[in-house]
Write an enzyme that holds these catalytic residues in place. Structure first.
Site, PDB file in Angstrom:
ATOM      1  N   SER A  25       0.793  -1.233   0.000  1.00  0.00           N
ATOM      2  CA  SER A  25       0.000   0.000   0.000  1.00  0.00           C
ATOM      3  C   SER A  25       0.825   1.282   0.000  1.00  0.00           C
ATOM      4  O   SER A  25       0.313   2.338  -0.343  1.00  0.00           O
ATOM      5  CB  SER A  25      -0.963   0.016   1.194  1.00  0.00           C
ATOM      6  OG  SER A  25      -0.260   0.256   2.389  1.00  0.00           O
ATOM      7  N   LYS A  83       0.560   4.965   6.494  1.00  0.00           N
ATOM      8  CA  LYS A  83      -0.047   5.747   5.406  1.00  0.00           C
ATOM      9  C   LYS A  83       0.532   7.161   5.435  1.00  0.00           C
ATOM     10  O   LYS A  83       1.264   7.532   6.337  1.00  0.00           O
ATOM     11  CB  LYS A  83      -1.577   5.823   5.554  1.00  0.00           C
ATOM     12  CG  LYS A  83      -2.283   4.488   5.637  1.00  0.00           C
ATOM     13  CD  LYS A  83      -2.209   3.691   4.364  1.00  0.00           C
ATOM     14  CE  LYS A  83      -2.862   2.323   4.562  1.00  0.00           C
ATOM     15  NZ  LYS A  83      -2.624   1.421   3.470  1.00  0.00           N
TER      16      LYS A  83
END
Length: 195
Positions: A51, A92
């Site tokens: 990710s 993230k």
């Protein structure tokens, strides 16, 4: 003569014993410092998944600064680790801060109506031609909120087509943030500061 020899042996044993005690104390202090640093200041994580590619690769190891946000505030584009669930942490990138409006239009980020360049994605976006790298959305369309709420952030993975992030799990409360990812250190050949 034997008495002098015995006294010298005793003295030598005492010096060795003092030296050993001194080393044990030093090692104990070092151990306490290392444990304190690891527990309160920095920790390391292994990143699983894709990710955050191309910025961070699957199974890379990163160092997380756990105290940075105790003395400062999260900044746009910081890479953070946060508690996504009771048992899972995610890494993230911060895109939206409290009070921000967020929109993606034509593969371009707009924050508070202003176009913001995501330079860290320039190369991958150039090579990604099958569809937009980041699909269009507005914060209101995704979350029902016009702005990022107080004490929350909005995060996205750098691998936009393959990331579970705030588009799916919503805003991240400040108290769920573990810390800022500062350094990728393993494999050692890829040692670098994270930006």
């Amino acid at each position: 003569m034997e008495l002098n020899q015995e006294l010298e042996n005793e003295e030598r044993k005492k010096r060795i014993k003092r030296e050993i005690v001194s080393w044990v104390k030093t090692l104990a202090v070092v151990l306490v410092i290392v444990v304190a640093i690891r527990a309160f200041l920095f920790t390391n994580y292994i990143v699983y998944g894709s990710s955050m590619m191309p910025t961070i690769q699957d199974r890379e190891r990163v160092i997380i600064n756990k105290i940075g946000y105790d003395v400062g505030s999260p900044k746009r584009f910081d890479m953070i680790v946060f508690h996504a669930t009771e048992t899972t942490d995610y890494i993230k990138r911060i895109i939206g801060l409290p009070g921000d409006t967020i929109e993606f239009r034509d593969d371009t980020l707009y924050v508070n109506g202003e176009m913001i360049e995501e330079t860290y994605l320039s190369e991958i976006k150039t090579n990604f031609r099958t569809r937009p790298y980041t699909d269009d959305f507005t914060l209101e369309w995704l979350t029902g909120e016009q702005t990022v709420p107080d004490n929350h952030i909005f995060v996205l993975g750098d691998n936009r087509p393959n990331s579970i992030d705030s588009r799916h799990i919503g805003f991240i409360p400040f108290d769920k943030i573990v810390g800022k990812a500062d350094i990728a250190y393993w494999p050692i050949k890829d040692l670098r500061l994270l930006k």
